[in-house]
Design a protein around this motif. Structure first.
Motif, PDB file in Angstrom:
ATOM      1  N   TRP A  72      22.772  25.605 124.542  1.00  0.00           N
ATOM      2  CA  TRP A  72      24.361  26.067 124.366  1.00  0.00           C
ATOM      3  C   TRP A  72      24.693  27.130 125.214  1.00  0.00           C
ATOM      4  O   TRP A  72      25.557  27.356 125.992  1.00  0.00           O
ATOM      5  N   GLU A  73      24.007  28.150 124.706  1.00  0.00           N
ATOM      6  CA  GLU A  73      24.265  29.683 125.175  1.00  0.00           C
ATOM      7  C   GLU A  73      24.299  29.944 126.763  1.00  0.00           C
ATOM      8  O   GLU A  73      25.229  30.305 127.259  1.00  0.00           O
ATOM      9  N   PHE A  82      27.268  27.822 128.284  1.00  0.00           N
ATOM     10  CA  PHE A  82      28.402  28.581 128.202  1.00  0.00           C
ATOM     11  C   PHE A  82      28.444  29.540 129.174  1.00  0.00           C
ATOM     12  O   PHE A  82      29.417  29.907 129.674  1.00  0.00           O
ATOM     13  N   LEU A  85      27.512  24.648 116.910  1.00  0.00           N
ATOM     14  CA  LEU A  85      28.393  25.512 117.788  1.00  0.00           C
ATOM     15  C   LEU A  85      28.413  26.787 116.769  1.00  0.00           C
ATOM     16  O   LEU A  85      29.063  27.731 116.917  1.00  0.00           O
ATOM     17  N   LYS A  86      27.796  26.657 115.571  1.00  0.00           N
ATOM     18  CA  LYS A  86      28.125  27.744 114.348  1.00  0.00           C
ATOM     19  C   LYS A  86      29.293  28.218 114.190  1.00  0.00           C
ATOM     20  O   LYS A  86      29.635  29.365 114.317  1.00  0.00           O
ATOM     21  N   ILE A  87      30.278  27.177 113.835  1.00  0.00           N
ATOM     22  CA  ILE A  87      31.581  27.377 113.616  1.00  0.00           C
ATOM     23  C   ILE A  87      31.693  27.612 112.122  1.00  0.00           C
ATOM     24  O   ILE A  87      31.264  26.589 111.190  1.00  0.00           O
ATOM     25  N   THR A  88      32.345  28.767 111.628  1.00  0.00           N
ATOM     26  CA  THR A  88      32.715  28.937 110.160  1.00  0.00           C
ATOM     27  C   THR A  88      33.909  28.073 109.712  1.00  0.00           C
ATOM     28  O   THR A  88      34.778  28.232 110.294  1.00  0.00           O
ATOM     29  N   ASP A 142      36.903  27.790 107.852  1.00  0.00           N
ATOM     30  CA  ASP A 142      37.879  28.580 106.944  1.00  0.00           C
ATOM     31  C   ASP A 142      39.295  27.939 106.549  1.00  0.00           C
ATOM     32  O   ASP A 142      40.125  28.330 106.065  1.00  0.00           O
ATOM     33  N   CYS A 164      36.584  34.818 110.081  1.00  0.00           N
ATOM     34  CA  CYS A 164      36.536  34.046 111.344  1.00  0.00           C
ATOM     35  C   CYS A 164      35.937  34.942 112.542  1.00  0.00           C
ATOM     36  O   CYS A 164      34.889  34.910 113.076  1.00  0.00           O
ATOM     37  N   SER A 173      32.253  35.885 112.243  1.00  0.00           N
ATOM     38  CA  SER A 173      31.168  34.908 112.771  1.00  0.00           C
ATOM     39  C   SER A 173      31.421  34.878 114.137  1.00  0.00           C
ATOM     40  O   SER A 173      30.680  34.095 114.761  1.00  0.00           O
ATOM     41  N   LEU A 194      28.445  34.480 116.639  1.00  0.00           N
ATOM     42  CA  LEU A 194      27.920  32.971 116.731  1.00  0.00           C
ATOM     43  C   LEU A 194      28.653  32.057 117.184  1.00  0.00           C
ATOM     44  O   LEU A 194      28.030  30.934 117.736  1.00  0.00           O
ATOM     45  N   ASP A 195      29.977  32.029 117.110  1.00  0.00           N
ATOM     46  CA  ASP A 195      30.676  31.003 117.461  1.00  0.00           C
ATOM     47  C   ASP A 195      31.270  30.847 118.823  1.00  0.00           C
ATOM     48  O   ASP A 195      32.331  31.240 119.219  1.00  0.00           O
ATOM     49  N   VAL A 196      30.045  30.532 119.401  1.00  0.00           N
ATOM     50  CA  VAL A 196      30.299  30.596 121.186  1.00  0.00           C
ATOM     51  C   VAL A 196      31.443  29.888 121.581  1.00  0.00           C
ATOM     52  O   VAL A 196      32.147  30.353 122.452  1.00  0.00           O
ATOM     53  N   LEU A 197      31.782  28.382 121.183  1.00  0.00           N
ATOM     54  CA  LEU A 197      32.624  27.613 121.881  1.00  0.00           C
ATOM     55  C   LEU A 197      34.056  28.366 121.784  1.00  0.00           C
ATOM     56  O   LEU A 197      34.758  28.261 122.682  1.00  0.00           O
ATOM     57  N   SER A 198      34.344  28.697 120.489  1.00  0.00           N
ATOM     58  CA  SER A 198      35.772  29.096 120.061  1.00  0.00           C
ATOM     59  C   SER A 198      36.048  30.338 120.872  1.00  0.00           C
ATOM     60  O   SER A 198      37.112  30.596 120.968  1.00  0.00           O
TER      61      SER A 198
END
Lengths: 159, 423
Positions: free
Chosen positions: A85-86, A89, A127-130, A132, B10, B13, B16-20
């Motif tokens: 992924w990295e 991107f 994607l390591k999305i937190t 919230d 947010c 993070s 780590l949150d590559v796409l966002s």
């Protein structure tokens, strides 16, 4: 030959025919701004090597159909996007900056293919999305568009 | 929209949150590569994702869109609800919209949809309606307000709005089983002055010809009866694909091959022609060659019944009239096996001086097929490659054997490669 310099100060020579697939560089050459080394402050050498590999392979793309090299090119593209992924991107950001339309499409399609039919949990993890959102908000989103959450088989794996 | 606390989490993070963290335009491209359902589902990933899909300028509700885990969404109310949801949440311009309605009886909100799209700058519009049910008539607004560049319509009705002059920005037009008179269709085409690509699927045979007059037309795909169309003013037309339809078997009028190609004569931009020779099966007299040569034709793809003498002579007539062919693809139309030892005498005047590559898709390895292959090898001095394929499982072994026999055959181009493609 056109010289490109990555942000870690490495120089690369690329054939003009290859490098003009980048709209940005093509414009620079046309405006006479590419006489010496072109610095690329947003791109590291590792990514730039990847991008140049792509440009060199796609140098005569228009003629590929006539010479029957289309399959070869397709295979190259498939192999090319086989990266983490990295790295993907990084290449997308470089393609966006250099304005290389085909490369951008290829990599974004690869990103999309990896996300397609994945469960929300799987996408967040990949994607390591937190998350919230509160539970109420999540429910509200589902209520707004229930159809979006009942699609074809949703895949919960992260690969 | 985002509470401060959440914002903080947010941001923490972020590494780590590559796409966002990608620029918005990049995220848009990725979302547009996803099926719409997946794109909308990103709204639940996190706060910053909630409304990202809403600004996508391209929306595709195609056949796969309506498939759920167990069935197909096809109730009009369900379809309407989904479309309204999308339109209510959407923000900003929509340049491209695709709607393929599944097998539902009716779809009452299409007028509203068109109104909405007209207001939001639609340029590319695809509307495919189901075959069943009442034919939907395009509203007058469609012709007044839309500034289209690409338009695809299936199963709807076009009646002439009194003041309609045509789409002055239209580059590509595809009509599939659209109810329209041949006069109106001809007039519509001739009023789209920038038109470059035209695709027509027409099941009916019109009693009046559809006149195709489009000065910038580059590519024409036509599926229907060739007797329904007449090419009038097509000076830029480079690629023509004529697929057959059932009506061609039944046509009472004979197809005049010379007349059909006549319009190309003064301009001759034609480079690539695909023809199903079934059109010619009923042709009136076939001359040895057209009265003129079409020197730009580089690629000829034909589907021909090698055992039908009129189809074969028509094929030969075209080959003689296209002296600069470089690529040829010949496919046998019917899979015949018990054909005995028919022979055809291919005329000795034929030459293929510029032919570089030929592909033969054969059925049975018969004598005629062998004669054709030998003719091509003997008369093509520039040949680089000759590819063979078998179009029927039953003939596979025989065709392969034929190719093996050919390897020792004398060729005009000694280096020509003869290859059998295993499929």
């Amino acid at each position: 030959m056109v010289k490109l310099k990555s942000n870690d100060d490495k120089e690369f020579e690329v054939e003009e025919a290859a490098v003009i697939q980048s709209e940005m560089i093509k414009n620079m050459i046309e405006d006479g701004c590419a006489t010496s080394v072109i610095p690329l402050p947003n791109i590291d050498s590792k990514t730039l090597i990847k991008v140049i590999e792509y440009l060199n392979k796609h140098i005569n793309m228009g003629k590929a159909a006539e010479t029957g090299e289309e399959d070869d090119l397709k295979e190259f593209d498939e192999q090319f996007v086989n990266m983490g992924w990295e790295e993907l991107f990084d290449v997308i950001m470089a393609a966006n900056y250099l304005n290389i339309h085909e490369l951008m499409e290829l990599c974004c399609q690869s990103a999309a293919d990896r996300l397609k039919n994945k469960s929300v949990r799987a996408v967040r993890e990949m994607l390591k999305i937190t998350n919230d959102l509160t539970e109420e908000e999540e429910q509200e989103i589902i209520n707004d568009a229930p159809w979006a959450f009942e699609g074809p088989e949703i895949d919960d794996t992260v690969n | 929209m985002m509470p401060p606390e959440a914002k903080k989490n947010c941001c923490e993070s972020l590494p780590l949150d590559v796409l966002s963290n990608l620029p918005e335009n990049v995220i848009d491209v990725i979302l547009m590569c996803l099926p719409l359902r997946d794109a909308v589902r990103t709204s639940i990933l996190s706060n910053i994702w909630r409304y990202k899909w809403c600004r996508l300028p391209e929306l595709t509700l195609d056949d796969t869109f309506w498939k759920t885990k167990n069935n197909l969404i096809c109730h009009t109310t369900a379809i309407t609800k989904i479309i309204y949801h999308i339109l209510i949440f959407h923000e900003g311009p929509i340049t491209k919209f695709t709607l393929c309605v599944p097998k539902s009886r009716s779809c009452p909100m299409i007028d509203d949809l068109i109104y909405f799209l007209a207001k939001n700058g639609i340029q590319d519009f695809v509307l495919k309606l189901p075959f069943k049910g009442d034919t939907y008539e395009l509203p007058p607004l469609f012709f007044k307000k839309l500034q289209l560049r690409n338009l695809t319509l299936q199963n709807c009705l076009i009646l002439r709005p009194p003041t309609f002059k045509g789409f002055d920005r239209l580059i590509s037009l595809e009509l599939c089983e659209v109810t329209i008179t041949s006069e109106l269709l001809g007039s519509l085409i001739s009023h789209c002055l920038l038109l470059e690509n035209l695709v027509l699927h027409i099941a009916d045979t019109y009693s009046n010809l559809i006149e195709i007059s489009a000065p910038r037309l580059r590519s024409l795909y036509f599926a229907g009866s060739v007797r329904s169309i007449s090419l009038k003013n097509v000076p830029s037309l480079a690629k023509v694909l004529l697929a057959s339809s059932d009506t061609d078997y039944l046509g009472a009028d004979k197809w005049d091959v010379v007349e059909f190609f006549e319009s190309f004569e003064p301009f001759s931009a034609l480079e690539h022609l695909y023809l199903n020779m079934i059109f010619a099966a009923e042709a009136s007299e076939v001359p040895k060659r057209l009265p003129f040569n079409l020197n730009c034709v580089k690629k000829l793809d034909i589907c021909v019944d090698l055992y039908h003498s009129v189809e074969v002579s028509c094929t030969l007539c075209l080959i003689r009239s296209f002296p600069y062919i470089q690529f040829m693809d010949i496919q046998e139309a019917f899979y015949k096996y018990d054909i005995g030892d028919d022979e055809v005498e291919f005329p000795s005047d034929l030459t293929f001086d510029h032919l570089r590559e030929v592909r033969l898709t054969l059925a049975s390895g018969s004598i005629i097929e062998m004669q054709l292959a030998k003719l091509l090898l003997a008369k093509s001095p520039m040949l680089v490659r000759m590819l063979f394929a078998s179009c029927a499982a039953r003939g596979y072994v025989a065709v392969k054997k034929l190719v093996a026999e050919l390897t020792t055959f004398q060729r005009a181009s000694p280096k020509a490669e003869v290859v059998f493609i295993e499929s």
